[in-house]
Write an enzyme that holds these catalytic residues in place. Structure first.
Site, PDB file in Angstrom:
ATOM      1  CG  ASN A  91     -16.828  62.646 173.676  1.00 46.46           C
ATOM      2  OD1 ASN A  91     -17.691  62.225 173.313  1.00 46.46           O
ATOM      3  ND2 ASN A  91     -16.673  62.853 175.317  1.00 46.46           N
ATOM      4  CE1 TYR A 157     -23.601  69.275 168.899  1.00 44.81           C
ATOM      5  CE2 TYR A 157     -25.572  68.345 168.377  1.00 44.81           C
ATOM      6  CZ  TYR A 157     -24.200  68.433 168.504  1.00 44.81           C
ATOM      7  OH  TYR A 157     -23.551  67.363 169.052  1.00 44.81           O
ATOM      8  CE  LYS A 161     -20.686  66.762 167.822  1.00 50.41           C
ATOM      9  NZ  LYS A 161     -19.381  65.856 168.174  1.00 50.41           N
ATOM     10  CB  ILE A 190     -27.217  60.757 175.094  1.00 52.78           C
ATOM     11  CG1 ILE A 190     -26.650  59.850 174.020  1.00 52.78           C
ATOM     12  CG2 ILE A 190     -26.529  59.633 176.214  1.00 52.78           C
ATOM     13  CD1 ILE A 190     -27.284  58.843 173.453  1.00 52.78           C
ATOM     14  CB  THR A 192     -25.643  64.310 179.021  1.00 54.27           C
ATOM     15  OG1 THR A 192     -25.722  65.136 177.654  1.00 54.27           O
ATOM     16  CG2 THR A 192     -24.952  63.274 178.380  1.00 54.27           C
TER      17      THR A 192
END
Length: 252
Positions: A91, A157, A161, A190, A192
């Site tokens: 993760n 990014y 991914k 999410i 975060t």
């Protein structure tokens, strides 16, 4: 009823915060002994303490996912201390935004090193143990940004991914015959710090998501953790090479 992961040893990279911490706690609540890893000891020890405070079993081992030597040591330490490795949740990740032509080359290299090479090296050492010891389950964190959705200023990014998604599915075909079941999750925003724009408050983010995301909100840590636990569980035994998108409809 017996918890789904009683007797299992689960390894979580990036376990010091966010989805990693939430998932480590969720595994422990369902009976697993959890080893959390990352570069900084403090946050990992905090995660382990949270698990212990709930009556669970946890261990914190520092390691850098960009180092093959560290990851070999991590897997060996996990097996030596706890007797095996049955589940791995890879993760650890980083995000650096900017227009592609202006993106610092070090930022590009960091994202590839952590997000992609880190998953490759983690799987390399996890698989090396699992295929000689009865198999196991691996879940990797990709993203809805990449194979499923692209946005301006996040090209580096997204590229890293998307590669995680492809790598996970290719590895799934290679190793299912050895009893190793490999899948990925692709989260959208999410709850975060990674989903906050620079200088943005949580209230600001909530307003932005209400206007831009079909579901109208960010995903919860519990929702992300639940997706990982399902993929890691016997209930998902026929899921092989799946990339589970959990993004509130953003890439639908």
């Amino acid at each position: 009823m017996t918890p789904r992961f009683t007797g299992k040893i689960a390894l979580v990279t990036g376990g010091g915060s966010g989805i990693g911490r939430a998932t480590a706690l969720a595994f422990a609540r369902e009976g697993a002994t959890v080893v959390v890893t990352g570069r900084s000891a403090g946050p990992l020890e905090q995660t382990a303490k949270l698990i212990a405070d709930e009556g669970g079993r946890a261990d914190a081992v520092t390691a850098d996912v960009t180092s093959s030597e560290d990851l070999a040591r991590l897997v060996a330490t996990t097996v030596e201390r706890h007797g095996g490795l049955h589940i791995a949740f890879n993760n650890a990740g980083t995000l650096e935004a900017g227009p592609l032509a202006d993106l610092d080359e070090d930022a590009w290299n960091r994202q590839l090193a952590v997000n992609l090479t880190g998953v490759f090296l983690s799987m390399k050492h996890e698989i090396a143990h699992m295929r000689g010891n009865g198999g196991g389950v691996i879940v990797n964190t990709a993203s809805n940004l990449g194979a499923h959705l692209r946005l301006p200023f996040l090209g580096g990014y997204a590229a890293s991914k998307a590669a995680v998604s492809a790598l996970s599915r290719a590895a799934a075909k290679e190793y299912i015959g050895d009893g190793i079941r490999i899948n990925a999750i692709s989260p959208g925003p999410i709850d975060t710090s990674m989903s906050l724009r620079p200088g943005e408050s949580e209230d600001d983010r909530a307003g932005r998501m209400k206007d831009t995301l079909p579901i109208g909100r960010v995903g919860t840590l519990a929702e992300a953790a639940s997706a990982v636990l399902w993929l890691a569980s016997p209930e998902a035994g026929f899921a092989v090479g799946h990339d589970l998108v959990i993004d509130g409809g953003a890439s639908a």
